[in-house]
Design a protein around this motif. Structure first.
Motif, short mmCIF file in Angstrom:
data_model
loop_
_atom_site.label_atom_id
_atom_site.label_comp_id
_atom_site.label_asym_id
_atom_site.label_seq_id
_atom_site.Cartn_x
_atom_site.Cartn_y
_atom_site.Cartn_z
N TYR A 47 15.02 8.64 -1.47
CA TYR A 47 14.62 9.33 -0.24
C TYR A 47 13.23 8.92 0.22
O TYR A 47 12.93 8.91 1.41
CB TYR A 47 14.68 10.84 -0.42
CG TYR A 47 14.46 11.58 0.88
CD1 TYR A 47 15.42 11.55 1.89
CD2 TYR A 47 13.28 12.28 1.13
CE1 TYR A 47 15.23 12.20 3.10
CE2 TYR A 47 13.08 12.93 2.34
CZ TYR A 47 14.05 12.89 3.32
OH TYR A 47 13.84 13.52 4.52
N ALA A 53 18.53 7.56 6.78
CA ALA A 53 19.05 8.82 6.25
C ALA A 53 20.33 9.27 6.95
O ALA A 53 21.14 10.00 6.36
CB ALA A 53 17.99 9.91 6.37
N LEU A 54 20.52 8.84 8.19
CA LEU A 54 21.69 9.27 8.96
C LEU A 54 22.65 8.12 9.21
O LEU A 54 23.53 8.22 10.06
CB LEU A 54 21.22 9.88 10.29
CG LEU A 54 20.20 11.01 10.20
CD1 LEU A 54 19.76 11.45 11.58
CD2 LEU A 54 20.76 12.18 9.41
N PRO A 60 23.15 14.59 3.94
CA PRO A 60 21.85 15.13 3.50
C PRO A 60 21.84 15.57 2.04
O PRO A 60 22.86 16.02 1.49
CB PRO A 60 21.63 16.33 4.43
CG PRO A 60 22.51 16.08 5.61
CD PRO A 60 23.70 15.36 5.07
N ASP A 64 16.29 16.21 2.07
CA ASP A 64 16.35 16.16 3.54
C ASP A 64 16.10 17.54 4.13
O ASP A 64 15.31 17.70 5.07
CB ASP A 64 17.73 15.67 4.00
CG ASP A 64 18.02 14.23 3.64
OD1 ASP A 64 17.88 13.36 4.50
OD2 ASP A 64 18.39 13.99 2.47
N HIS A 68 12.89 18.59 6.48
CA HIS A 68 13.13 19.00 7.87
C HIS A 68 12.87 20.50 8.10
O HIS A 68 13.08 20.99 9.20
CB HIS A 68 14.56 18.65 8.27
CG HIS A 68 14.75 17.21 8.63
ND1 HIS A 68 14.52 16.73 9.90
CD2 HIS A 68 15.09 16.14 7.87
CE1 HIS A 68 14.75 15.43 9.92
NE2 HIS A 68 15.09 15.04 8.70
N ASN A 76 9.19 13.35 7.46
CA ASN A 76 10.44 13.33 6.72
C ASN A 76 10.77 11.89 6.32
O ASN A 76 10.06 10.96 6.69
CB ASN A 76 11.59 13.94 7.52
CG ASN A 76 11.79 13.24 8.85
OD1 ASN A 76 12.16 12.07 8.90
ND2 ASN A 76 11.56 13.95 9.95
N ASP A 78 13.54 10.20 7.12
CA ASP A 78 14.63 9.64 7.93
C ASP A 78 14.51 8.12 8.04
O ASP A 78 15.51 7.41 8.03
CB ASP A 78 14.63 10.26 9.33
CG ASP A 78 15.12 11.70 9.33
OD1 ASP A 78 15.46 12.21 8.24
OD2 ASP A 78 15.16 12.31 10.41
#
Length: 514
Positions: A47, A53-54, A60, A64, A68, A76, A78
């Motif tokens: 991470y 991340a998406l 998640p 995550d 967030h 974050n 992401d």
């Protein structure tokens, strides 16, 4: 990595051997055992470094959700360092630096998005590509299976590590990793510092999954600080033991690899010479280190933990004790600092207690020894810690994390970090010469990654990542140059001081404006 950056890096590395820093001891990589008997590397976690991340089916994790929820200064992971897309460039940079090994973690929710069941082909492809790229560059992959990132779907379904169901699901996830990557991965770490994960995730609530209860933690909407840390730790230990049993029974004879568990540890020293502080220091070690190492070595929790926690700490059945005892080939250790311990036995008189009250100590970092906001520079603490761990049968040990944090302000002139690494590596050398069975050392971290508590406000990296650049360019700090020089067998001190731009804007202006 662009050819221009590599050329600049090579030029800087060519002159780093002429660097001199007052007070540093002279030693080289050649003073340590050669690979594979001993490896030097650096590390990251999924991470903190991957980003994406998406993308490509990843779901998640609790990390995550934590990031967030506003706990990390609005930052974050992401995008993070975007190693998901830039892994080839990063591995090339690792090779240029001279890394012999790279420690990284696999994202459970990237590989198995539902936590159980179907494997994500895109996730599988990414980790195969990363592992192959490392091996093609002569870098040994050291893989951690869990780095604070329970799939959120499992946390929602049954409470994650508070449920025994997590043991079965983790073993199934580990089985996929062994099956798919074990022909190339020789070193497996099941959990990263579970002592910190459960203490701050289920007692104080400062880390994901943010569980705690008043008055022991704040900003938590659920949890029980008196019992949940012990429950989660027990389930993690059994997940580790079950995973190690699977590996040793099904894979070890064919893959010839090794499996272990990682813990975080300060080196503890008494706050005073008073008997109660000396006793408290051993109690701190029993609670913080022995909590996991005693079961792994002896099959049960330390007696002081069982006495102080009473019925709130689970009891190992005879079968569990047999399974957990000896369920490791090596231990991973994350060590950054020395801390002082002051007795707080008065906390044992409280009607309601959490793990920290059961420990009955106050932990003090020796602030007089280090700059504000940084860890104390006490390299000798690593030697003393390794000497202490010899008392557990002198097991094979990998120093998985060691490094110095600094504010991320674009400075490349990180002499304090360079001095820190040089001092701790020197302390490690002394420990090995004194008989420590240490097999490797990894700096934290290779890049300035997303930090769990501080987002992008601070970093431990050997390389600066320019977050304002769309390509997230990497730039070598002085510490990267020193480490590379060391890894390539050069002396750690010599006659001429290196000259380098002190900050990232000067570096870019002088090297990229032409």
């Amino acid at each position: 990595m662009g050819s221009g950056v590599i050329a600049i890096l090579l030029t800087l590395m060519a002159v780093v051997a002429e660097m001199q820093i007052e007070g540093l001891t002279d030693f080289t990589r050649l003073d340590f055992p050669p690979p594979p008997n001993f490896v030097f590397g650096s590390g990251s976690s999924a991470y903190q470094v991957e980003g994406a991340a998406l993308e490509d089916g990843r779901t998640p994790s609790i990390w995550d959700t934590y990031a967030h929820s506003g706990y990390t200064h609005g930052a974050n992971g992401d995008v993070a360092c975007d190693e998901y897309h830039k892994y080839k460039e990063d591995v090339h940079l690792m090779a240029e630096t001279g890394l012999e090994a790279y420690r990284f973690s696999i994202s459970w929710s990237r590989l198995i998005p539902n936590g159980t069941g179907a494997v994500n082909p895109k996730g599988l492809q990414y980790y195969n590509n990363l592992i192959n790229e490392l091996i093609n560059h002569g870098i040994e992959p050291h893989v951690t299976l869990f780095h604070y990132d329970t799939p959120q779907i499992l946390e929602d379904e049954y409470g994650g590590w508070l449920s025994k169901k997590a043991v079965k699901d983790f073993v199934a996830y580990a089985n996929v990793c062994f099956r798919e990557f074990g022909d190339r991965v020789q070193h497996w770490t099941t959990f990263n510092e579970p002592n910190v994960f459960v203490l701050f995730g289920y007692d104080s609530g400062l880390l994901p999954p943010n569980r705690c209860s008043s008055p022991f933690g704040t900003n938590c909407t659920r949890g029980n600080s008196s019992t949940e840390p012990y429950t989660a730790a027990h389930n993690i230990l059994m997940a580790h033991a079950s995973t190690a049993k699977l590996y040793m029974k099904k894979y070890k004879a064919v893959q010839h690899g090794f499996i272990g568990l990682n813990i975080f540890s300060y080196w503890y020293i008494p706050y005073t010479n008073a008997t109660e502080d000396v006793i408290a220091t051993q109690r701190a070690n029993d609670f913080f280190i022995g909590w996991f190492l005693n079961p792994l070595v002896y099959g049960d929790y330390p007696e002081i933990m069982k006495k102080n926690a009473g019925t709130r700490i689970p009891t190992f059945t005879k079968i569990e004790s047999r399974e957990v005892k000896g369920s490791f080939d090596f231990l991973g250790v994350n060590h950054y600092a020395t801390a002082q311990v002051k007795d707080m036995s008065i906390s044992l008189q409280m009607d309601s207690r959490d793990l920290l009250a059961d420990m009955a100590v106050t932990i003090k970092l020796n602030e007089s020894d280090f700059p504000p906001g940084q860890f104390p520079l006490n390299p000798a603490g690593l030697k003393e810690l390794l000497e202490y761990l010899k008392g557990y049968g002198n097991p094979p040990i990998y120093i998985h994390e060691n490094g110095l944090s600094a504010i991320r302000n674009g400075t490349l002139d990180d002499i304090p970090r360079l001095q820190y690494l040089q001092g701790f590596i020197g302390s490690l050398l002394t420990a090995i010469r004194n008989g420590s069975n240490t097999k490797g050392y990894f700096t934290w971290s290779f890049l300035d990654v997303f930090e769990l508590l501080d987002g992008y406000n601070s970093g431990y990296g050997l390389y600066y990542v320019d977050l304002d650049d769309k390509n997230l360019k990497r730039y070598p700090k002085l510490s990267a140059q020193w480490y590379s020089s060391f890894l390539k067998g050069r002396s750690t001190s010599s006659d001429q001081k290196i000259e380098v731009s002190a900050n990232i804007s000067d570096f870019k202006e002088s090297h990229f404006s032409q």
